[in-house]
Design an enzyme around this catalytic site. Structure first.
Site, PDB file in Angstrom:
ATOM      1  N   LYS A 259      12.131   0.756   7.273  1.00 20.57           N
ATOM      2  CA  LYS A 259      11.373   2.019   7.172  1.00 20.57           C
ATOM      3  C   LYS A 259      10.495   2.222   8.404  1.00 20.57           C
ATOM      4  O   LYS A 259      10.463   3.314   8.975  1.00 20.57           O
ATOM      5  CB  LYS A 259      10.538   1.995   5.885  1.00 20.57           C
ATOM      6  CG  LYS A 259       9.735   3.263   5.644  1.00 20.57           C
ATOM      7  CD  LYS A 259       9.486   3.501   4.162  1.00 20.57           C
ATOM      8  CE  LYS A 259       8.479   2.537   3.553  1.00 20.57           C
ATOM      9  NZ  LYS A 259       7.099   2.814   3.984  1.00 20.57           N
TER      10      LYS A 259
ATOM     11  N   GLN B 118      -0.411   1.346  11.660  1.00 15.86           N
ATOM     12  CA  GLN B 118      -0.369   2.813  11.656  1.00 15.86           C
ATOM     13  C   GLN B 118      -1.445   3.365  12.585  1.00 15.86           C
ATOM     14  O   GLN B 118      -1.206   4.303  13.347  1.00 15.86           O
ATOM     15  CB  GLN B 118      -0.545   3.343  10.233  1.00 15.86           C
ATOM     16  CG  GLN B 118       0.639   3.004   9.342  1.00 15.86           C
ATOM     17  CD  GLN B 118       0.436   3.398   7.895  1.00 15.86           C
ATOM     18  OE1 GLN B 118      -0.618   3.924   7.521  1.00 15.86           O
ATOM     19  NE2 GLN B 118       1.432   3.146   7.062  1.00 15.86           N
TER      20      GLN B 118
ATOM     21  N   ASP C 112       2.902  -5.552   2.861  1.00 21.67           N
ATOM     22  CA  ASP C 112       3.610  -4.789   1.826  1.00 21.67           C
ATOM     23  C   ASP C 112       4.259  -5.690   0.775  1.00 21.67           C
ATOM     24  O   ASP C 112       4.795  -5.183  -0.219  1.00 21.67           O
ATOM     25  CB  ASP C 112       4.691  -3.911   2.477  1.00 21.67           C
ATOM     26  CG  ASP C 112       4.071  -2.773   3.282  1.00 21.67           C
ATOM     27  OD1 ASP C 112       2.923  -2.384   2.996  1.00 21.67           O
ATOM     28  OD2 ASP C 112       4.742  -2.280   4.213  1.00 21.67           O
TER      29      ASP C 112
HETATM   30  C1  S3P Z   1       3.396   0.396   8.478  1.00 22.98           C
HETATM   31  C2  S3P Z   1       2.216  -0.265   8.526  1.00 22.98           C
HETATM   32  C3  S3P Z   1       1.533  -0.820   7.348  1.00 22.98           C
HETATM   33  C4  S3P Z   1       2.459  -0.876   6.135  1.00 22.98           C
HETATM   34  C5  S3P Z   1       3.288   0.358   5.988  1.00 22.98           C
HETATM   35  C6  S3P Z   1       4.149   0.571   7.220  1.00 22.98           C
HETATM   36  C7  S3P Z   1       3.976   0.920   9.731  1.00 22.98           C
HETATM   37  O1  S3P Z   1       0.429  -0.007   7.037  1.00 22.98           O
HETATM   38  O2  S3P Z   1       1.709  -1.101   4.958  1.00 22.98           O
HETATM   39  O3  S3P Z   1       4.131   0.256   4.850  1.00 22.98           O
HETATM   40  O4  S3P Z   1       5.180   1.250   9.749  1.00 22.98           O
HETATM   41  O5  S3P Z   1       3.247   0.981  10.724  1.00 22.98           O
HETATM   42  P1  S3P Z   1      -0.993  -0.202   7.776  1.00 22.98           P
HETATM   43  O6  S3P Z   1      -0.760   0.049   9.194  1.00 22.98           O
HETATM   44  O7  S3P Z   1      -1.927   0.792   7.177  1.00 22.98           O
HETATM   45  O8  S3P Z   1      -1.383  -1.613   7.478  1.00 22.98           O
END
Ligand code: S3P
Length: 450
Positions: free
Chosen positions: A28, A176, A327
């Site tokens: 994803k 993120q 996750d």
């Molecule tokens: C993700 C970062 C994670 C993760 C999310 C996907 C990403 O979140 O929990 O499912 O693809 O950058 P956070 O960056 O808020 O930890």
């Protein structure tokens, strides 16, 4: 309430061993990034193995609304005709990112240094999640966010028409947030720097380098210092998306707790910033092996083999490992319930601001199923009941959270009584083939009478 309509309750019951091969969908995180960077390159990026989950489809639609052309060629093969860095145009519709925190936060970053306004919204889960963690650093570039109290969606981001580069130390361990700043930095002149104290998933850095951006990571006393040079011309790429370790976690863990199981999960991305769960399971005594480890498209991959593991023991999961398995704590708590002894999970405050408050969601459901769970603001602890020792016989709330729904359905595969989730529809956001795939392995699902 369901993600996209009527709730879809689903019951899972013990049905004997799981066996066979589980071909889980594409990653994803990498799928979102492939669409977004493809849209910011000049020319046609081709993507195979894209996750066709709702979260990623919503990001694809957003890229179209911003002016890129996104084409589905079937069977996970997609192309994106990018508009180049700085080439997005003002969308004439609200960008609805559905359930996806990654989608909305990365896209906010990508538009923050374009001089137009974009309005973002999402479902009931996404509109309750914090956005200031992204809009605060984007304000440093010159972007302005106007939204609801507490920085919640819906919000409008007015991008900077004359952006300045930024140096930003992330206050929370979040890929993120890091990625939003880097994507904004693409259309700012000069060098944008992100400093992260704890390493989070580095797919953005790897992919930016793959698209030809000048980006470097230096490990210093401050943490990881990531430096990106703005205004590159990104070169279109051929991207083969590896399969998602976060999705592989479900058949892996279901096999470990279900008597007699032996499951092969081929071609799983094992980027060290993502593989913390598998390390933890092995420390607990899981019979989990990596077969044929190799490198594909800049990411390490291997075939995972998981067999029923009645000897697993609870451990303390090191807090510094949390980001690499953030996750996976919900499904780990299910495995912990079938291990002997206590599994301690410290340093996980971030779990409270995911698609749901994942500590609360799992703790409540596990307790109802007969498992003792303790919790604090940033930690929780599961008291294992040993192999086959969980009662079950409950209906639990999925809270619009795909990973909560899948975790409890895995619990039902090994508990004495069935487990029902009140709404399995959010599973479509990340793992649309979860039910048929697990059924092929031998799981037993049914739709309870309304
Ligand atoms: C993700 C970062 C994670 C993760 C999310 C996907 C990403 O979140 O929990 O499912 O693809 O950058 P956070 O960056 O808020 O930890």
């Amino acid at each position: 309430m369901s993600a996209h309509g009527t709730p879809e309750p689903l019951m899972s019951r013990k049905a004997g061993a799981l066996s066979g091969t589980a071909e889980v969908p594409g990653d994803k995180s990498i799928s979102h990034r492939a669409l977004i960077l493809g849209a910011m390159a000049v020319g046609e990026t081709r993507i195979t193995g894209l996750l066709e989950g709702q979260d990623v489809l919503d990001t694809g639609r957003a890229m179209q609304a911003l002016g890129a052309e996104v084409v589905n060629h079937g069977q996970g093969s997609w192309s994106v005709h990018g508009v180049g860095v700085g080439g997005f145009s003002e969308p004439d519709q609200v960008i609805d990112c559905g359930n996806s925190g990654t989608g909305v936060r990365l896209i906010m970053g990508a538009v923050a240094t374009h001089g137009f306004a974009t309005t973002f919204t999402g479902d009931a889960s996404l509109t309750s999640r914090p956005m200031a963690r992204v809009t605060d650093p984007l304000a440093l570039f010159g972007a302005q966010a106007v939204g609801r109290a507490g920085g919640r969606l819906p919000l409008t981001l007015v991008g900077a028409s004359d952006p300045v580069p930024v140096r930003y130390a992330t206050p929370v361990p979040s890929a993120q947030v890091k990625s939003a700043v880097l994507l904004a930095g693409l259309n700012a002149p000069g060098e944008t720097v992100v400093v992260e104290r704890e390493a989070t998933r580095d797919h953005s850095e790897r992919m930016l380098a793959g698209f030809g951006a000048t980006i470097s990571t230096e490990v210093t006393d401050e943490g990881r210092v990531i430096t990106l040079t703005g205004r590159p011309e990104l070169q279109p790429q051929e991207i083969a998306v590896p399969r998602d370790p976060s999705s592989a976690a479900f058949p892996v863990c279901a096999a470990l707790i279900t008597e007699g199981s032996d499951v092969l999960i081929p071609n799983i991305g094992l980027n060290p910033t993502r593989a913390g769960l598998f390390e933890t399971l092995r420390e607990m005594g899981a019979d989990l092996t990596y077969e044929d480890p190799r490198d594909e498209g800049g990411e390490p991959v291997a075939d995972l083999r998981a067999r029923f593991s009645p000897e697993m023991k609870g451990i303390r999961v090191p807090p510094e490992r949390a980001a690499s398995m953030i996750d996976e704590y919900p499904i780990l708590s299910v495995v912990a319930a079938f291990a002997e002894g206590v599994t301690d999970m410290p340093g996980v405050a971030e779990l409270r601001v995911k698609e749901s408050d994942r500590i609360d969601a799992m703790a409540q459901g596990l307790r109802a199923a007969g498992v003792t769970v303790e919790e604090g603001d940033d930690w929780w602890r599961v008291h294992g009941r040993g192999p086959g020792g969980v009662e079950g016989g409950v209906t639990v709330a999925a809270r619009l959270d795909h990973r909560i729904a899948m975790s409890f359905l895995c619990l039902g595969m090994a508990s004495k009584q069935p487990v029902t989730v009140d709404d399995a529809s959010p599973i479509a956001t990340s793992f649309p083939i979860f039910e048929p795939l697990m059924t092929t392995l031998g799981a037993s699902f049914s739709r309870p009478e309304g």
